[in-house]
Design an enzyme around this catalytic site. Sequence first.
Site, PDB file in Angstrom:
ATOM      1  N   THR A  45       0.837  -1.197   0.000  1.00 19.10           N
ATOM      2  CA  THR A  45       0.000   0.000   0.000  1.00 19.10           C
ATOM      3  C   THR A  45       0.873   1.249   0.000  1.00 19.10           C
ATOM      4  O   THR A  45       2.102   1.157  -0.035  1.00 19.10           O
ATOM      5  CB  THR A  45      -0.965  -0.025   1.208  1.00 19.10           C
ATOM      6  N   ASN A  46       0.246   2.414   0.000  1.00 23.90           N
ATOM      7  CA  ASN A  46       0.930   3.699   0.098  1.00 23.90           C
ATOM      8  C   ASN A  46       0.519   4.384   1.385  1.00 23.90           C
ATOM      9  O   ASN A  46      -0.576   4.142   1.877  1.00 23.90           O
ATOM     10  CB  ASN A  46       0.488   4.609  -1.059  1.00 23.90           C
ATOM     11  N   ARG A  47       1.330   5.305   1.853  1.00 23.39           N
ATOM     12  CA  ARG A  47       0.941   6.070   3.036  1.00 23.39           C
ATOM     13  C   ARG A  47      -0.097   7.100   2.616  1.00 23.39           C
ATOM     14  O   ARG A  47       0.219   8.071   1.958  1.00 23.39           O
ATOM     15  CB  ARG A  47       2.160   6.791   3.611  1.00 23.39           C
ATOM     16  N   SER A  48      -1.323   6.869   2.949  1.00 23.30           N
ATOM     17  CA  SER A  48      -2.377   7.840   2.633  1.00 23.30           C
ATOM     18  C   SER A  48      -3.547   7.601   3.570  1.00 23.30           C
ATOM     19  O   SER A  48      -3.984   6.469   3.739  1.00 23.30           O
ATOM     20  CB  SER A  48      -2.850   7.657   1.183  1.00 23.30           C
TER      21      SER A  48
ATOM     22  N   ALA B  13      -3.780   7.949  -3.594  1.00 25.04           N
ATOM     23  CA  ALA B  13      -2.388   7.504  -3.662  1.00 25.04           C
ATOM     24  C   ALA B  13      -2.423   6.065  -4.175  1.00 25.04           C
ATOM     25  O   ALA B  13      -2.430   5.110  -3.398  1.00 25.04           O
ATOM     26  CB  ALA B  13      -1.737   7.583  -2.297  1.00 25.04           C
TER      27      ALA B  13
END
Length: 216
Positions: free
Chosen positions: A21-24, A88
């Site tokens: 995942t992405n940091r969002s 993101a």
Amino acid sequence: MRFLITAGPTHEPIDPVRYLTNRSSGKMGYALAAAAREAGHAVTLISGPTNLPQPAGVNFVPVETAKQMFDAVAGVIQAHDVAVFSAAVADYTPAEVSADKIKKSADQFALALEKTADILGSARVQFGFGGFLVGFAAETRNLIAEAQSKLHRKACDLVVANDVSKPGSGFDSDENEVTLCLPGGRSVPLPKMSKTALAARLVKFIDERIAAQNPR
Ligand code: CTP
């Protein structure tokens, strides 16, 4: 007008218990959805997994993966006047999803990844979207140059650029400090403000740009 907004991260499964995942947090996109709704627009919010409550009065479309977000956007974008891509999205996804939990064995482990489809980059050429197109650029260096290049390459009307290397701005924060990048190489830095205030400002900015493009 009708606003389409993407928000949050995507989850790309590796096996039944893990994902990339992405940091969002999704806060910026959810604030935008609420602000657009408050300004009297109809809103579709296509969201990856977040911990946020669903904003009232919007058409909410939950998705998990980049592919699901791509398909959801492809299916509805033409019915919208404005598309704001604040999600993101994972740029890469595991080439294969293991049906069983991957057990640890060797000291090193390599995961084969493949590129996901670029949703923002598909808006003009593949989806044929003719409305007002807004992208986000989260960068750690050369912020304005990177954002201007994105604006040009993806034929956006606006790119909202933020330097995610600065503490207290972007990602999980309630505040954000951005620069608006516009066609013609123009850029407008905005002061640091809450994501709620920034969302209202962005919606107003978009409304005004569209009004200026279509004088009565
Ligand atoms: N985006 C998207 N679909 C993807 C990846 C990103 O729609 N698969 C959108 C995001 O919502 C955001 C913008 O594209 O609006 C961010 O672009 P980014 O991935 O940073 O741009 P690229 O120039 O493609 O990537 P890079 O910075 O890695 O060169």
